[in-house]
Scaffold this motif. Structure first.
Motif, PDB file in Angstrom:
ATOM      1  N   PHE A 183      38.438 107.141 -15.742  1.00  0.00           N
ATOM      2  CA  PHE A 183      38.077 106.959 -14.334  1.00  0.00           C
ATOM      3  C   PHE A 183      38.421 105.553 -13.870  1.00  0.00           C
ATOM      4  O   PHE A 183      38.098 104.569 -14.540  1.00  0.00           O
ATOM      5  CB  PHE A 183      36.574 107.197 -14.143  1.00  0.00           C
ATOM      6  CG  PHE A 183      36.100 107.004 -12.726  1.00  0.00           C
ATOM      7  CD1 PHE A 183      36.189 108.029 -11.807  1.00  0.00           C
ATOM      8  CD2 PHE A 183      35.555 105.780 -12.314  1.00  0.00           C
ATOM      9  CE1 PHE A 183      35.739 107.855 -10.497  1.00  0.00           C
ATOM     10  CE2 PHE A 183      35.122 105.596 -11.016  1.00  0.00           C
ATOM     11  CZ  PHE A 183      35.205 106.638 -10.109  1.00  0.00           C
ATOM     12  N   TRP A 234      38.597 103.381  -9.940  1.00  0.00           N
ATOM     13  CA  TRP A 234      38.513 103.394  -8.477  1.00  0.00           C
ATOM     14  C   TRP A 234      38.286 101.980  -7.989  1.00  0.00           C
ATOM     15  O   TRP A 234      37.512 101.226  -8.573  1.00  0.00           O
ATOM     16  CB  TRP A 234      37.377 104.286  -7.994  1.00  0.00           C
ATOM     17  CG  TRP A 234      37.364 104.515  -6.501  1.00  0.00           C
ATOM     18  CD1 TRP A 234      38.005 105.494  -5.809  1.00  0.00           C
ATOM     19  CD2 TRP A 234      36.677 103.730  -5.521  1.00  0.00           C
ATOM     20  NE1 TRP A 234      37.768 105.388  -4.466  1.00  0.00           N
ATOM     21  CE2 TRP A 234      36.951 104.305  -4.253  1.00  0.00           C
ATOM     22  CE3 TRP A 234      35.856 102.587  -5.588  1.00  0.00           C
ATOM     23  CZ2 TRP A 234      36.434 103.788  -3.070  1.00  0.00           C
ATOM     24  CZ3 TRP A 234      35.346 102.057  -4.401  1.00  0.00           C
ATOM     25  CH2 TRP A 234      35.632 102.668  -3.167  1.00  0.00           C
ATOM     26  N   THR A 249      28.162 107.984  -7.868  1.00  0.00           N
ATOM     27  CA  THR A 249      28.535 108.365  -6.510  1.00  0.00           C
ATOM     28  C   THR A 249      28.897 107.115  -5.735  1.00  0.00           C
ATOM     29  O   THR A 249      28.083 106.182  -5.636  1.00  0.00           O
ATOM     30  CB  THR A 249      27.391 109.096  -5.781  1.00  0.00           C
ATOM     31  OG1 THR A 249      27.084 110.308  -6.467  1.00  0.00           O
ATOM     32  CG2 THR A 249      27.793 109.430  -4.349  1.00  0.00           C
ATOM     33  N   ALA A 302      32.499 111.405  -0.627  1.00  0.00           N
ATOM     34  CA  ALA A 302      32.277 110.410  -1.673  1.00  0.00           C
ATOM     35  C   ALA A 302      33.164 110.654  -2.885  1.00  0.00           C
ATOM     36  O   ALA A 302      33.696 111.750  -3.090  1.00  0.00           O
ATOM     37  CB  ALA A 302      30.804 110.420  -2.110  1.00  0.00           C
ATOM     38  N   ARG A 303      33.312 109.616  -3.697  1.00  0.00           N
ATOM     39  CA  ARG A 303      33.958 109.731  -4.996  1.00  0.00           C
ATOM     40  C   ARG A 303      32.856 109.876  -6.029  1.00  0.00           C
ATOM     41  O   ARG A 303      31.990 109.003  -6.149  1.00  0.00           O
ATOM     42  CB  ARG A 303      34.825 108.503  -5.282  1.00  0.00           C
ATOM     43  CG  ARG A 303      35.620 108.585  -6.570  1.00  0.00           C
ATOM     44  CD  ARG A 303      36.695 109.673  -6.487  1.00  0.00           C
ATOM     45  NE  ARG A 303      37.338 109.881  -7.770  1.00  0.00           N
ATOM     46  CZ  ARG A 303      38.447 109.226  -8.157  1.00  0.00           C
ATOM     47  NH1 ARG A 303      38.999 108.324  -7.365  1.00  0.00           N
ATOM     48  NH2 ARG A 303      38.980 109.487  -9.325  1.00  0.00           N
ATOM     49  N   GLN A 304      32.878 110.967  -6.790  1.00  0.00           N
ATOM     50  CA  GLN A 304      31.817 111.248  -7.750  1.00  0.00           C
ATOM     51  C   GLN A 304      32.401 111.469  -9.137  1.00  0.00           C
ATOM     52  O   GLN A 304      33.516 111.969  -9.292  1.00  0.00           O
ATOM     53  CB  GLN A 304      31.009 112.478  -7.325  1.00  0.00           C
ATOM     54  CG  GLN A 304      30.259 112.293  -6.008  1.00  0.00           C
ATOM     55  CD  GLN A 304      29.509 113.536  -5.578  1.00  0.00           C
ATOM     56  OE1 GLN A 304      30.105 114.564  -5.295  1.00  0.00           O
ATOM     57  NE2 GLN A 304      28.185 113.443  -5.529  1.00  0.00           N
ATOM     58  N   ALA A 305      31.618 111.103 -10.152  1.00  0.00           N
ATOM     59  CA  ALA A 305      32.064 111.289 -11.534  1.00  0.00           C
ATOM     60  C   ALA A 305      30.837 111.322 -12.439  1.00  0.00           C
ATOM     61  O   ALA A 305      29.768 110.811 -12.089  1.00  0.00           O
ATOM     62  CB  ALA A 305      32.999 110.165 -11.961  1.00  0.00           C
TER      63      ALA A 305
END
Length: 311
Positions: A191, A193, A228, A257-260
Motif C-alpha cells: 500500500f 498513498w 481510512t 475515501a481510500r481504505q485498506a
C-alpha cells in the motif's frame, strides 16, 4: 477454592456517580469480590494495573470513557506479560460518547456492564501500538487525524458534560466550513498513498468523536488495522460529511475515501501531524502504527459485530 477477584480502576471524574456505587454494591451482594481503585493523577492507571497483575486478580475493569480503556489496556500491554498471563479486561462505560461501548454493544448502564463480565468469556483482542518521534503509545479503539481530531480536541469539557455526545456534533458542524487539509505519505505492505486529507481513521474499533464511523469494517481480532483516508471533497459533499459519518454511511466512505486493511502503516508528514488516540493527542512528523494481535483478552457481548464470525 479462592474466588476470582475483580478490580475496578475508576476514573476519578466518576467516583461520585450514584449508579456506579449502586452497581458495585449490588455486584458485591451477589457474592462477587469487587475491589475499587480511583484515579487521581497521571500515572495512576499504570500503577493500579501493575498492582492488579501482581495481586493475581481475574479481571481488570476500566471504569471511564474510551481514553480510560486505552490507558488501562496500554498499561497491561506494556507490563511485559503475555496475554494469557494477564487478567482479563472489561469496560464500565462512563465517558461522554462511549464510542467503543456503543460499537461493540457493551451496555452503558453500570449494572448491565458489570453483569456482562460474569456472563461472558473473555475474547482475544488486538491493540494498536503507535510510535512517533521516539514516543510509544497504545490504543484500544481508534486513532484519528484531521477533522475527527479537531472535533474531539476542541469540544469544551463543559459542553460535553451538559450535552454528552451531541457536543461533538455541534463542534463538528461549526468546523465543517473551516477544514484545512493536511498532507502526508502513507505506506504499508502493498500500500502506498500520498496527498491531502481532511479526515483520517486508523482503527481497531470503528468509531470515535461521538459517533464518527471512520472505520466501519474494522474488527477487534483480525490482526489488521483498518485505514481510512478522506481526501478534500467538493462543497456539496463537505456540507453533509458530518451527518454521513455520524450515521455510519459505509457506502459514502467507500466512494470518496481510500481504505485498506493492513498489519502496519507508516505515516510521514513534513509538518507536525496530530493523531488523537481515544482522546489523547500525539504529535509527530513520522508515525509507525502496528496492529498487535490478541494482546489482551476482553469481555465482550456475544452478539458484537466487531469479532470475526459474529453477526
Amino acid at each position: 477454592m479462592t474466588q476470582p477477584v475483580w478490580r475496578l480502576i475508576l476514573n476519578g471524574k466518576s467516583s461520585g456517580d450514584d449508579a456506579v456505587r449502586e452497581a458495585v454494591t449490588a455486584t458485591r451482594e451477589q457474592g462477587q469480590t469487587l475491589q475499587v481503585r480511583v484515579t487521581w493523577e497521571a500515572g495512576d492507571e499504570k500503577r493500579y494495573v501493575d498492582e492488579a497483575i501482581a495481586d493475581g486478580v481475574a479481571v481488570i475493569i476500566a471504569g471511564g470513557g474510551d481514553g480510560t480503556l486505552s490507558e488501562v489496556a496500554e498499561a497491561m500491554a506494556m507490563s511485559g506479560h503475555d496475554a494469557g498471563a494477564l487478567p482479563a479486561l472489561a469496560l464500565l462505560p462512563l465517558g461522554t460518547a462511549n464510542d467503543f461501548a456503543v460499537a461493540t454493544g457493551i451496555a452503558v448502564e453500570p449494572q448491565a456492564a458489570l453483569n456482562l463480565i460474569a456472563a461472558s468469556t473473555p475474547q482475544p483482542m488486538d491493540l494498536l501500538r503507535l510510535r512517533g518521534d521516539g514516543v510509544e503509545h497504545w490504543c484500544a479503539n481508534l486513532a484519528t487525524g484531521g477533522f475527527g481530531t479537531e472535533v474531539t480536541v476542541e469540544t469544551p469539557e463543559g459542553m460535553k458534560k451538559l450535552l454528552g455526545g451531541l457536543a461533538y456534533l455541534i463542534t463538528g458542524v461549526a468546523k465543517l466550513a473551516t477544514i484545512e487539509p493536511q498532507t502526508a505519505r502513507f505506506s504499508g505492505e502493498g500500500f502506498q498513498w500520498e496527498g491531502e486529507f481532511i479526515a483520517l481513521g486508523i482503527g481497531n474499533g470503528r468509531q470515535a468523536g461521538g459517533g464518527q464511523q471512520l472505520c466501519p469494517d474494522a474488527l477487534l481480532d483480525d490482526g489488521l488495522l483498518a485505514l481510512t483516508i478522506v481526501p478534500p471533497l467538493g462543497s456539496e459533499a463537505v456540507g453533509s460529511l458530518g451527518t454521513l459519518l455520524s450515521e455510519g454511511k459505509a457506502g459514502f466512505l467507500a466512494e470518496v475515501a481510500r481504505q485498506a486493511s493492513l498489519a502496519w502503516v507508516e505515516i510521514h508528514s513534513d509538518s507536525p501531524l496530530t493523531l488523537n488516540l481515544d482522546g489523547e493527542p500525539m504529535q509527530a512528523h513520522h508515525f509507525r502504527i502496528d496492529c498487535i494481535p490478541g494482546r489482551v483478552r476482553m469481555h465482550l457481548p456475544a452478539a458484537t459485530a466487531l469479532l470475526r464470525g459474529r453477526a
